[in-house]
Design an enzyme around this catalytic site. Structure first.
Site, PDB file in Angstrom:
ATOM      1  N   ARG A 173      -9.684   7.942  17.049  1.00  0.00           N
ATOM      2  CA  ARG A 173     -10.831   7.712  17.939  1.00  0.00           C
ATOM      3  C   ARG A 173     -11.843   6.717  17.372  1.00  0.00           C
ATOM      4  O   ARG A 173     -12.498   5.997  18.132  1.00  0.00           O
ATOM      5  CB  ARG A 173     -11.555   9.031  18.217  1.00  0.00           C
ATOM      6  CG  ARG A 173     -11.102   9.790  19.447  1.00  0.00           C
ATOM      7  CD  ARG A 173      -9.698  10.345  19.325  1.00  0.00           C
ATOM      8  NE  ARG A 173      -9.306  11.177  20.448  1.00  0.00           N
ATOM      9  CZ  ARG A 173      -9.240  12.519  20.396  1.00  0.00           C
ATOM     10  NH1 ARG A 173      -9.523  13.161  19.278  1.00  0.00           N
ATOM     11  NH2 ARG A 173      -8.862  13.189  21.458  1.00  0.00           N
ATOM     12  N   ASP A 212      -8.022   2.493  30.204  1.00  0.00           N
ATOM     13  CA  ASP A 212      -7.159   2.070  29.106  1.00  0.00           C
ATOM     14  C   ASP A 212      -7.465   2.828  27.819  1.00  0.00           C
ATOM     15  O   ASP A 212      -8.626   3.125  27.514  1.00  0.00           O
ATOM     16  CB  ASP A 212      -7.405   0.559  28.878  1.00  0.00           C
ATOM     17  CG  ASP A 212      -6.503  -0.043  27.823  1.00  0.00           C
ATOM     18  OD1 ASP A 212      -5.287  -0.100  28.062  1.00  0.00           O
ATOM     19  OD2 ASP A 212      -7.009  -0.449  26.761  1.00  0.00           O
ATOM     20  N   GLU A 248      -5.187   6.722  30.475  1.00  0.00           N
ATOM     21  CA  GLU A 248      -3.978   6.371  29.743  1.00  0.00           C
ATOM     22  C   GLU A 248      -3.979   7.106  28.412  1.00  0.00           C
ATOM     23  O   GLU A 248      -4.724   6.755  27.491  1.00  0.00           O
ATOM     24  CB  GLU A 248      -3.881   4.861  29.491  1.00  0.00           C
ATOM     25  CG  GLU A 248      -2.515   4.484  28.925  1.00  0.00           C
ATOM     26  CD  GLU A 248      -2.547   3.565  27.718  1.00  0.00           C
ATOM     27  OE1 GLU A 248      -1.482   3.090  27.312  1.00  0.00           O
ATOM     28  OE2 GLU A 248      -3.634   3.338  27.145  1.00  0.00           O
ATOM     29  N   ARG A 352       3.289   5.887  40.922  1.00  0.00           N
ATOM     30  CA  ARG A 352       2.915   4.478  40.786  1.00  0.00           C
ATOM     31  C   ARG A 352       4.190   3.635  40.682  1.00  0.00           C
ATOM     32  O   ARG A 352       5.034   3.883  39.824  1.00  0.00           O
ATOM     33  CB  ARG A 352       2.066   4.272  39.536  1.00  0.00           C
ATOM     34  CG  ARG A 352       1.634   2.811  39.331  1.00  0.00           C
ATOM     35  CD  ARG A 352       0.708   2.628  38.142  1.00  0.00           C
ATOM     36  NE  ARG A 352       1.374   2.935  36.902  1.00  0.00           N
ATOM     37  CZ  ARG A 352       0.747   3.165  35.736  1.00  0.00           C
ATOM     38  NH1 ARG A 352      -0.573   3.143  35.687  1.00  0.00           N
ATOM     39  NH2 ARG A 352       1.430   3.433  34.659  1.00  0.00           N
TER      40      ARG A 352
END
Ligand code: QV4
Ligand code: CA
Length: 512
Positions: A173, A212, A248, A352
């Protein structure tokens, strides 16, 4: 007053799982690297008439422009500012596209790159898509503005400043993903700038976001940003609608960070779906189509209502990201049509469809040397338009999988069977399977090395149906195979393993 407070609280906590598609539509298509002008045309001339519910667009934010390698597709994942000019077009073109797509009932979902800015090696005063100045060495992005204070480097404790170990959740992170300058999203200022960017797009009329690199952001920071987002524009969406969120997060198992940390905030990309489906369709590791009887949660995937699913994406179709060699793409068109057909027939997840450009694929020792290549473009790097051939396929290197008859007709199939449960499952214990969706649709697939020959319960009302894989229903006739369903719902199917498309699909609207 009390009611207002309650409504606000509900609004804030109301999850962002609904894609808000119009007219019973169910699928989105990722028009990877398309220009805004072409997407606007495509919404009007093709997507709306063929039941597509929305488009995921490439990042619209200002990005770095690289020359070595020459204008790779991934330069758009290196933001320089939140100005809305990119390789796909300028702000006016973006606005025009959003308006025109919304006006024909096709939603726009934006790929939002908010974890980082450009790579640390991005240099000073190099090119950017709107011409904004930046200095990656001093972490100065005056067009936002962000300065060195707004980045995470102080929080990262690896020697290189990069993510070195995916088993350390703090590194993942707070350190740099492949050297990309990592934003300090715990700062109110940074959250505010990101929310302002996303709200500008919401006010222009987009329906939501593909966010993203969410694995690289703390769920608490994301939650704080999402809470600040406006409701969708009431010109096109009912009042109080929250933006659709797809995060994502690549979770194939085996890492401490899991998709379940994010499913409370919005939908999450289910990467197990394409990786496992590819293995099954390729018949690797002894997998068989018949094992898909409990496809979805039964295979260790997240709850259907949390998942965004796809057979391949812009990363794993060229060896980036994750999923590995099993991923099926347009390069294996026969298997690809079966995989996408199966995905669209099956009730699991929001679906998708991928729409790609061709590149000079050059696999050396399992690695594609040309995995960086950008979209079809002119010598100066300007992206080429998407020309449409008389037979409705695309030219100039645009693959347009979403226009392949088999895929387009299964998008329509999914709309027709929307809300119906999986029913009448049949398999031969090997790679021949069939299943229905209530009394609205039925699909039969033969991925064995011998003929499928069976009389099956379709669950459909008796009559003659047009197979939408081999052809189309045109008025009262059918350009493909016809299927006779008896009054008892049973129909006879014969599918040779040597057919180009070894599957058949019929639905309520393909009845003759
Ligand atoms: C390289 C080295 C670094 C080195 C640096 C020196 O790898 O170690 O420090 O040079 O300058 C490009 C290059 C990459 C380069 C980097 C920075 O490929 O080699 O670093 O730029 O200059 C896309 C591409 C990446 C690309 C990136 C930025 O896939 O190759 O990096 O854009 O342009 C993980 C994540 C997941 C991610 C996936 C690919 O958990 O979130 O990897 N997927 C998303 C997007 C993806 C995008 C990013 C995230 C980053 O879908 O397309 O990466 O925004 O699984
Ligand atoms: Ca980060």
């Amino acid at each position: 007053m009390k009611l207002l407070v309650l409504a606000t609280l509900l609004g804030l906590s109301s999850a962002q799982f609904d894609p808000h598609m119009k007219d019973g539509r169910t699928s989105l298509v990722h028009l990877f690297e398309w220009r805004w002008a072409d997407i606007a045309e495509e919404c009007e001339r093709y997507l709306a008439p063929n039941g597509y519910g929305g488009v995921q667009i490439s990042p619209p934010s200002e990005h770095i422009v690289l020359t070595n390698p020459w204008q790779p597709w991934w330069q758009r994942y290196q933001p320089i500012s939140y100005n809305l000019c990119s390789r796909s077009g300028n702000e006016n073109e973006l606005r025009d596209m959003i308006t025109r797509c919304n006006n024909v009932g096709v939603n726009i979902y934006v790929d939002a790159v908010i974890n980082h800015m450009c790579g640390a090696g991005g240099g000073e005063g190099k090119h950017s898509s709107c011409g904004s100045y930046f200095n990656a060495n001093t972490k100065d992005f005056p067009s936002v503005p962000y300065s060195a204070w707004d980045f995470n480097d102080g929080k990262c404790h690896t020697g290189s400043g990069e993510i070195e170990n995916y088993n350390d959740i703090y590194q993942v992170r707070d350190c740099r993903l492949v050297s990309l300058l990592d934003l300090a999203l715990e700062k109110d200022y940074v959250r505010g700038k990101v929310a302002e960017y996303m709200n500008t797009l919401i006010d222009m009329g987009v329906a939501g976001f593909r966010v993203d690199a969410c694995k690289h952001m703390w769920p608490g920071d994301l939650s704080a940003v999402f809470r600040r987002l406006n409701n969708l524009n009431t010109k096109w969406f009912s009042s109080g609608s929250r933006p659709f969120i797809v995060q994502e997060v690549i979770d194939l198992g085996g890492e401490p960070i899991t998709a379940s940390e994010y499913t409370g905030l919005g939908r999450v990309t289910e990467f197990k779906y394409g990786a496992k489906l590819g293995t099954v369709i390729r018949k690797w590791s002894g997998e068989k189509l018949s094992y898909l009887v409990n496809w979805g949660e039964g295979w260790g995937m997240m709850a259907s209502g949390k998942a965004l699913v796809f057979v391949d994406n812009h990363d794993n179709q060229r060896g980036h990201g994750a999923g590995g060699a099993s991923i099926v793409t347009f390069w294996d068109s026969r298997l690809y049509k079966i995989a996408v057909g199966l995905m669209l027939a099956h009730p699991y997840g929001v679906t998708r469809v991928m729409s790609s450009f061709r590149w000079d694929r050059n696999i050396v020792n399992g690695q594609d040397e040309n995995d960086w290549m950008g979209p079809p473009s002119y010598g100066d790097g300007t992206t080429k338009p998407v020309p449409i051939n008389p037979d409705s396929t695309c030219a100039d290197g645009w693959v347009c999988e979403h226009r392949w008859r088999q895929i387009r007709n299964m998008v329509i199939f999914r709309n027709v069977v929307n809300g119906e449960p999986l029913s009448n499952w049949w398999d031969n214990g090997s790679n021949q399977v069939a299943f229905g969706r209530g009394s609205r649709g039925f699909i039969v697939i033969n991925n064995d090395d011998w003929t499928l020959d069976a009389t099956l319960n379709t669950g459909l009302p008796g009559g003659t149906y047009c197979d939408v894989i081999s052809g189309d229903k045109q008025g009262s006739s059918c350009t493909g195979k016809q299927v006779q369903v008896g009054g008892d719902g049973y129909a006879y199917f014969n599918i040779s393993n040597s057919e180009e498309d070894p599957f058949i699909a019929i639905h309520a609207d393909s009845k003759l």
